[in-house]
Motif scaffolding. Structure first.
Motif, PDB file in Angstrom:
ATOM      1  N   PHE A  42      39.906  32.229  -9.371  1.00 45.49           N
ATOM      2  CA  PHE A  42      39.548  31.110  -8.498  1.00 45.49           C
ATOM      3  C   PHE A  42      38.310  31.433  -7.675  1.00 45.49           C
ATOM      4  CE2 PHE A  42      39.709  29.226  -4.265  1.00 45.49           C
ATOM      5  CZ  PHE A  42      39.628  27.876  -4.592  1.00 45.49           C
ATOM      6  N   ASN A  43      38.284  32.612  -7.082  1.00 42.69           N
ATOM      7  CA  ASN A  43      37.161  32.976  -6.220  1.00 42.69           C
ATOM      8  C   ASN A  43      35.872  33.184  -6.994  1.00 42.69           C
ATOM      9  OD1 ASN A  43      38.244  32.912  -3.527  1.00 42.69           O
ATOM     10  ND2 ASN A  43      39.548  34.608  -4.166  1.00 42.69           N
ATOM     11  N   TYR A  44      35.948  33.494  -8.283  1.00 39.47           N
ATOM     12  CA  TYR A  44      34.736  33.583  -9.091  1.00 39.47           C
ATOM     13  C   TYR A  44      34.206  32.184  -9.419  1.00 39.47           C
ATOM     14  CZ  TYR A  44      31.474  34.127 -12.855  1.00 39.47           C
ATOM     15  OH  TYR A  44      30.344  34.043 -13.610  1.00 39.47           O
ATOM     16  N   TRP A  45      35.093  31.296  -9.849  1.00 36.98           N
ATOM     17  CA  TRP A  45      34.658  29.984 -10.344  1.00 36.98           C
ATOM     18  C   TRP A  45      34.365  28.976  -9.246  1.00 36.98           C
ATOM     19  CZ3 TRP A  45      32.673  28.911 -14.840  1.00 36.98           C
ATOM     20  CH2 TRP A  45      32.924  29.782 -15.895  1.00 36.98           C
ATOM     21  N   LEU A  46      34.918  29.146  -8.054  1.00 38.21           N
ATOM     22  CA  LEU A  46      34.677  28.175  -6.988  1.00 38.21           C
ATOM     23  C   LEU A  46      33.186  27.985  -6.687  1.00 38.21           C
ATOM     24  CD1 LEU A  46      35.866  26.166  -4.982  1.00 38.21           C
ATOM     25  CD2 LEU A  46      36.027  28.038  -3.338  1.00 38.21           C
ATOM     26  N   PRO A  47      32.392  29.044  -6.468  1.00 39.45           N
ATOM     27  CA  PRO A  47      30.965  28.827  -6.219  1.00 39.45           C
ATOM     28  C   PRO A  47      30.238  28.164  -7.394  1.00 39.45           C
ATOM     29  CG  PRO A  47      31.577  31.073  -5.639  1.00 39.45           C
ATOM     30  CD  PRO A  47      32.751  30.464  -6.336  1.00 39.45           C
ATOM     31  N   VAL A  48      30.663  28.477  -8.618  1.00 43.37           N
ATOM     32  CA  VAL A  48      30.039  27.855  -9.791  1.00 43.37           C
ATOM     33  C   VAL A  48      30.337  26.362  -9.794  1.00 43.37           C
ATOM     34  CG1 VAL A  48      29.996  27.791 -12.312  1.00 43.37           C
ATOM     35  CG2 VAL A  48      30.151  29.994 -11.137  1.00 43.37           C
ATOM     36  N   LEU A  49      31.603  26.015  -9.544  1.00 40.90           N
ATOM     37  CA  LEU A  49      31.988  24.609  -9.546  1.00 40.90           C
ATOM     38  C   LEU A  49      31.442  23.854  -8.339  1.00 40.90           C
ATOM     39  CD1 LEU A  49      35.647  24.837 -10.855  1.00 40.90           C
ATOM     40  CD2 LEU A  49      33.595  24.187 -12.118  1.00 40.90           C
ATOM     41  N   GLN A  50      31.174  24.572  -7.248  1.00 43.41           N
ATOM     42  CA  GLN A  50      30.587  23.925  -6.068  1.00 43.41           C
ATOM     43  C   GLN A  50      29.231  23.324  -6.394  1.00 43.41           C
ATOM     44  OE1 GLN A  50      30.780  27.127  -3.183  1.00 43.41           O
ATOM     45  NE2 GLN A  50      32.333  26.035  -2.018  1.00 43.41           N
ATOM     46  N   GLU A  51      28.543  23.918  -7.337  1.00 43.82           N
ATOM     47  CA  GLU A  51      27.241  23.390  -7.732  1.00 43.82           C
ATOM     48  C   GLU A  51      27.378  22.147  -8.598  1.00 43.82           C
ATOM     49  OE1 GLU A  51      24.469  26.285  -9.237  1.00 43.82           O
ATOM     50  OE2 GLU A  51      25.420  27.878  -8.074  1.00 43.82           O
ATOM     51  N   LEU A  52      28.564  21.934  -9.184  1.00 43.20           N
ATOM     52  CA  LEU A  52      28.754  20.831 -10.120  1.00 43.20           C
ATOM     53  C   LEU A  52      29.640  19.710  -9.591  1.00 43.20           C
ATOM     54  CD1 LEU A  52      29.361  22.997 -13.309  1.00 43.20           C
ATOM     55  CD2 LEU A  52      27.238  21.863 -12.657  1.00 43.20           C
ATOM     56  N   LEU A  53      30.597  20.033  -8.714  1.00 41.40           N
ATOM     57  CA  LEU A  53      31.544  19.045  -8.215  1.00 41.40           C
ATOM     58  C   LEU A  53      31.017  18.340  -6.972  1.00 41.40           C
ATOM     59  CD1 LEU A  53      34.895  21.005  -8.505  1.00 41.40           C
ATOM     60  CD2 LEU A  53      34.183  19.068  -9.888  1.00 41.40           C
ATOM     61  N   PRO A  54      31.495  17.129  -6.708  1.00 44.36           N
ATOM     62  CA  PRO A  54      31.105  16.450  -5.468  1.00 44.36           C
ATOM     63  C   PRO A  54      31.688  17.185  -4.264  1.00 44.36           C
ATOM     64  CG  PRO A  54      32.747  15.168  -6.656  1.00 44.36           C
ATOM     65  CD  PRO A  54      32.364  16.319  -7.534  1.00 44.36           C
ATOM     66  N   PRO A  55      30.937  17.258  -3.178  1.00 41.51           N
ATOM     67  CA  PRO A  55      31.396  18.003  -2.004  1.00 41.51           C
ATOM     68  C   PRO A  55      32.684  17.449  -1.403  1.00 41.51           C
ATOM     69  CG  PRO A  55      29.092  17.368  -1.776  1.00 41.51           C
ATOM     70  CD  PRO A  55      29.609  16.740  -3.019  1.00 41.51           C
ATOM     71  N   SER A  56      33.007  16.176  -1.634  1.00 46.07           N
ATOM     72  CA  SER A  56      34.192  15.591  -1.021  1.00 46.07           C
ATOM     73  C   SER A  56      35.462  16.322  -1.445  1.00 46.07           C
ATOM     74  CB  SER A  56      34.308  14.109  -1.382  1.00 46.07           C
ATOM     75  OG  SER A  56      34.397  13.957  -2.789  1.00 46.07           O
ATOM     76  N   LEU A  57      35.581  16.705  -2.696  1.00 45.83           N
ATOM     77  CA  LEU A  57      36.758  17.419  -3.172  1.00 45.83           C
ATOM     78  C   LEU A  57      36.859  18.787  -2.522  1.00 45.83           C
ATOM     79  CD1 LEU A  57      39.184  17.675  -5.120  1.00 45.83           C
ATOM     80  CD2 LEU A  57      37.601  18.601  -6.795  1.00 45.83           C
ATOM     81  N   LEU A  58      35.746  19.474  -2.434  1.00 47.90           N
ATOM     82  CA  LEU A  58      35.748  20.817  -1.858  1.00 47.90           C
ATOM     83  C   LEU A  58      35.991  20.780  -0.348  1.00 47.90           C
ATOM     84  CD1 LEU A  58      32.795  22.117  -3.968  1.00 47.90           C
ATOM     85  CD2 LEU A  58      35.194  22.637  -4.301  1.00 47.90           C
ATOM     86  N   GLU A  59      35.467  19.766   0.339  1.00 50.68           N
ATOM     87  CA  GLU A  59      35.700  19.634   1.773  1.00 50.68           C
ATOM     88  C   GLU A  59      37.165  19.347   2.051  1.00 50.68           C
ATOM     89  OE1 GLU A  59      33.744  20.216   4.404  1.00 50.68           O
ATOM     90  OE2 GLU A  59      32.286  20.921   2.947  1.00 50.68           O
ATOM     91  N   GLN A  60      37.792  18.570   1.188  1.00 51.04           N
ATOM     92  CA  GLN A  60      39.204  18.264   1.332  1.00 51.04           C
ATOM     93  C   GLN A  60      40.031  19.548   1.258  1.00 51.04           C
ATOM     94  OE1 GLN A  60      40.605  15.628  -1.702  1.00 51.04           O
ATOM     95  NE2 GLN A  60      42.711  15.686  -0.995  1.00 51.04           N
ATOM     96  N   VAL A  61      39.678  20.432   0.353  1.00 50.88           N
ATOM     97  CA  VAL A  61      40.390  21.700   0.211  1.00 50.88           C
ATOM     98  C   VAL A  61      40.185  22.557   1.451  1.00 50.88           C
ATOM     99  CG1 VAL A  61      40.494  23.850  -1.083  1.00 50.88           C
ATOM    100  CG2 VAL A  61      40.333  21.684  -2.285  1.00 50.88           C
ATOM    101  N   LYS A  62      38.963  22.640   1.942  1.00 53.44           N
ATOM    102  CA  LYS A  62      38.685  23.467   3.122  1.00 53.44           C
ATOM    103  C   LYS A  62      39.465  22.964   4.333  1.00 53.44           C
ATOM    104  CE  LYS A  62      34.070  24.870   1.731  1.00 53.44           C
ATOM    105  NZ  LYS A  62      32.644  24.680   1.951  1.00 53.44           N
ATOM    106  N   LYS A  63      39.520  21.629   4.533  1.00 53.82           N
ATOM    107  CA  LYS A  63      40.246  21.072   5.665  1.00 53.82           C
ATOM    108  C   LYS A  63      41.736  21.384   5.570  1.00 53.82           C
ATOM    109  CE  LYS A  63      37.078  17.283   6.537  1.00 53.82           C
ATOM    110  NZ  LYS A  63      36.856  15.836   6.425  1.00 53.82           N
ATOM    111  N   THR A  64      42.282  21.278   4.371  1.00 51.45           N
ATOM    112  CA  THR A  64      43.699  21.554   4.171  1.00 51.45           C
ATOM    113  C   THR A  64      43.997  23.014   4.422  1.00 51.45           C
ATOM    114  OG1 THR A  64      43.743  19.803   2.504  1.00 51.45           O
ATOM    115  CG2 THR A  64      45.618  21.291   2.564  1.00 51.45           C
ATOM    116  N   GLN A  65      43.137  23.908   3.980  1.00 49.78           N
ATOM    117  CA  GLN A  65      43.363  25.331   4.181  1.00 49.78           C
ATOM    118  C   GLN A  65      43.292  25.686   5.669  1.00 49.78           C
ATOM    119  OE1 GLN A  65      40.447  27.147   1.624  1.00 49.78           O
ATOM    120  NE2 GLN A  65      41.899  27.329  -0.075  1.00 49.78           N
TER     121      GLN A  65
END
Length: 126
Positions: A99-122
């Motif tokens: 997960f920690n390897y692929w997250l930065p790679v996917l951050q370049e491809l996925l919309p920030p809204s999905l990633l922000e949702q995860v950060k807020k939940t964590q």
């Protein structure tokens, strides 16, 4: 192939429920992520000074597709790495490392809204 990847390939209509993307979108994201991953590996390889021949070391347990899928399932369901490890047949630490390897790679491809949702939940869980 993991059971999860096999299930998605056999039941593409369930992809939206499992990872939050349609099957076609998932395939496109996987192809883009693999291309970006390959590019980053080539850049890193060009800067390395090798002492040991390429290809040595431990073989990976999950295919690249399975690694990306593991990351997407975590982002969608926010499950534990222990459960992800069980689902994909790897250890908890391997699931975490993947997960920690692929997250930065996917951050370049996925919309920030999905990633922000995860950060807020964590942040609220801790």
């Amino acid at each position: 192939m993991s059971d999860v990847l096999g299930y998605i390939k056999n039941n593409p209509q369930e992809t939206q429920r499992l990872v939050g993307l349609k099957y076609e979108q998932l395939e496109q994201l996987i192809h883009l992520a693999i291309a970006l991953h390959t590019q980053k590996q080539q850049e890193a390889e060009a800067q390395k000074v090798r002492i040991i021949k390429k290809g040595g070391g431990r073989k990976v347990k999950l295919s690249t597709e399975e690694q990306i899928l593991l990351t997407l399932i975590y982002l969608r369901h926010l499950t534990t790495f222990q459960l992800l490890g069980i689902q994909f047949g790897v250890s908890e630490s391997t699931a975490n490392d993947t997960f920690n390897y692929w997250l930065p790679v996917l951050q370049e491809l996925l919309p920030p809204s999905l990633l922000e949702q995860v950060k807020k939940t964590q942040l609220t869980i801790r």
